[in-house]
Motif scaffolding. Structure first.
Motif, PDB file in Angstrom:
ATOM      1  N   PHE A   4       1.779   3.738  -3.837  1.00 43.43           N
ATOM      2  CA  PHE A   4       1.516   4.769  -2.638  1.00 43.43           C
ATOM      3  C   PHE A   4       2.157   6.192  -4.095  1.00 43.43           C
ATOM      4  O   PHE A   4       2.171   7.096  -4.568  1.00 43.43           O
ATOM      5  CB  PHE A   4       0.922   5.539  -1.682  1.00 43.43           C
TER       6      PHE A   4
ATOM      7  N   PHE B 106      -1.382   6.700   8.363  1.00 47.74           N
ATOM      8  CA  PHE B 106      -1.622   5.543   6.748  1.00 47.74           C
ATOM      9  C   PHE B 106      -1.291   3.866   7.408  1.00 47.74           C
ATOM     10  O   PHE B 106      -0.668   2.812   7.720  1.00 47.74           O
ATOM     11  CB  PHE B 106      -0.523   5.900   6.019  1.00 47.74           C
TER      12      PHE B 106
ATOM     13  N   GLU C   6       1.215   0.464  11.141  1.00 47.25           N
ATOM     14  CA  GLU C   6       0.432   2.174  10.593  1.00 47.25           C
ATOM     15  C   GLU C   6       1.348   3.401  10.609  1.00 47.25           C
ATOM     16  O   GLU C   6       2.524   2.353  11.200  1.00 47.25           O
ATOM     17  CB  GLU C   6      -0.850   1.931  11.920  1.00 47.25           C
TER      18      GLU C   6
ATOM     19  N   GLU D 115       1.015  -1.370  -0.612  1.00 44.75           N
ATOM     20  CA  GLU D 115       0.042   0.641  -0.253  1.00 44.75           C
ATOM     21  C   GLU D 115       0.434   0.708  -0.244  1.00 44.75           C
ATOM     22  O   GLU D 115       0.583   2.164  -0.926  1.00 44.75           O
ATOM     23  CB  GLU D 115      -0.822  -0.322   1.060  1.00 44.75           C
ATOM     24  N   LEU D 116       2.262   1.590   1.075  1.00 46.76           N
ATOM     25  CA  LEU D 116       2.789   2.575   1.212  1.00 46.76           C
ATOM     26  C   LEU D 116       3.795   2.593  -0.586  1.00 46.76           C
ATOM     27  O   LEU D 116       4.135   3.443  -1.200  1.00 46.76           O
ATOM     28  CB  LEU D 116       3.439   1.829   2.014  1.00 46.76           C
TER      29      LEU D 116
ATOM     30  N   LEU E 249       0.647  12.822   1.306  1.00 51.42           N
ATOM     31  CA  LEU E 249       0.306  11.306   2.015  1.00 51.42           C
ATOM     32  C   LEU E 249       0.727  12.328   3.727  1.00 51.42           C
ATOM     33  O   LEU E 249       0.103  12.243   4.351  1.00 51.42           O
ATOM     34  CB  LEU E 249       1.703  10.602   2.626  1.00 51.42           C
TER      35      LEU E 249
ATOM     36  N   ARG F 101      -2.723  13.676   3.568  1.00 49.97           N
ATOM     37  CA  ARG F 101      -3.310  12.850   4.068  1.00 49.97           C
ATOM     38  C   ARG F 101      -3.442  11.845   5.525  1.00 49.97           C
ATOM     39  O   ARG F 101      -4.542  11.723   6.161  1.00 49.97           O
ATOM     40  CB  ARG F 101      -3.064  11.375   3.238  1.00 49.97           C
ATOM     41  N   ILE F 102      -2.397  12.182   5.795  1.00 49.47           N
ATOM     42  CA  ILE F 102      -2.149  11.780   7.670  1.00 49.47           C
ATOM     43  C   ILE F 102      -2.212  12.515   8.593  1.00 49.47           C
ATOM     44  O   ILE F 102      -3.470  12.609   9.597  1.00 49.47           O
ATOM     45  CB  ILE F 102      -0.573  11.452   7.738  1.00 49.47           C
TER      46      ILE F 102
END
Length: 263
Positions: free
Chosen positions: A164, A247, A204, A160-161, A237, A240-241
């Protein structure tokens, strides 16, 4: 109040870029990132194998932290002979400093190079998160009846990271390190797989500093990562966090135990 409160994007990125990356000690991540641990407890399980071994090799030992912990648990019945290999010069120095008091030599050896040991030297070969297991070499240096015991990174770990930053990756990349493929490769090298367990675990990341440090430390995740090259994605990112919270990604791990048949 969290440590990231009132910290700017620039402050956090600078912090993550400044933390040393040597070794596999992840204590700096405490409180800033979390990862569920596999149920089998690799380091403690390794201690039990070491307590029963006479000659042991730890491949790609990193900074030696896991081996040092396991040997401490195995004492006073640790192997008479224990050696380790590592390919990254900074980690060679770190592991040497940590393991020398135990009388353990750390041999500088590239990850893709033949193991610099004679045939049948060890009754236990271990590795935590090898880049790529060299199955024929592992089989060669094991004694008949000897065991390979390891924890491997599985397919799509923390993807997922990764995606991204890199976007969707092709199947041949994302399916690498699959345990079924590794089983086949181990068996092709003449080993008998006696245990293979896989788990998917929640990860996380709580601020952008820890993301920067993680990508600098685990260099194969986003090859060629630098803050300058990925500044727009880092900023996105971070935002978003800040707005949504941590994340979330998922790591994959598998426990691998194989045995070299006795003559």
């Amino acid at each position: 109040m969290s440590r990231r409160d009132n910290r700017t994007f620039e402050d956090l990125v600078a912090e993550g870029a400044a933390v040393p990356t040597e070794g596999w000690d992840f204590s700096w991540f405490e409180g800033r990132a979390s990862e569920a641990r596999p149920s089998w407890g690799y380091a403690v399980s390794l201690a039990g194998r070491l307590a029963a071994a006479s000659a042991a090799l730890d491949v790609q030992t990193g900074g030696g932290e896991v081996l040092d912990f396991a040997l401490g648990r195995a004492a006073p019945t640790a192997p008479v002979l224990t050696v380790a290999t590592e390919g990254w010069p900074a980690n060679v120095a770190k592991a040497t400093a940590l393991l020398r008091p135990r009388g353990i030599a750390v041999v500088a050896s590239a990850e893709d190079a033949p193991l610099p040991f004679a045939d049948g030297t060890f009754d236990l070969v271990s590795s935590r998160h090898p880049v790529r297991p060299l199955w024929e070499e592992i089989a060669r240096v094991l004694q008949p009846g000897g065991t390979y015991f390891a924890q491997h990174v599985g397919p799509r770990s923390v993807f997922e990271l990764v995606e991204f930053f890199l976007g969707p990756l092709p199947e041949e990349v994302s399916s690498g390190r699959h345990p079924d493929r590794e089983r086949a490769d181990a068996e092709a090298a003449g080993l008998e797989v006696v245990d293979l367990r896989a788990e998917r675990l929640r990860v996380e990341f709580h601020d952008i500093a820890v993301v920067v440090h993680f990508l600098r430390k685990v260099v194969w995740m986003v090859p060629g990562f630098t803050v300058a090259a990925y500044e727009p994605r880092l900023r996105a990112l971070h935002e978003r966090i800040e707005s949504e919270g941590p994340f979330v990604a998922h790591s994959t791990r598998h426990l691998f135990e194989a045995r070299k048949p006795s003559r």
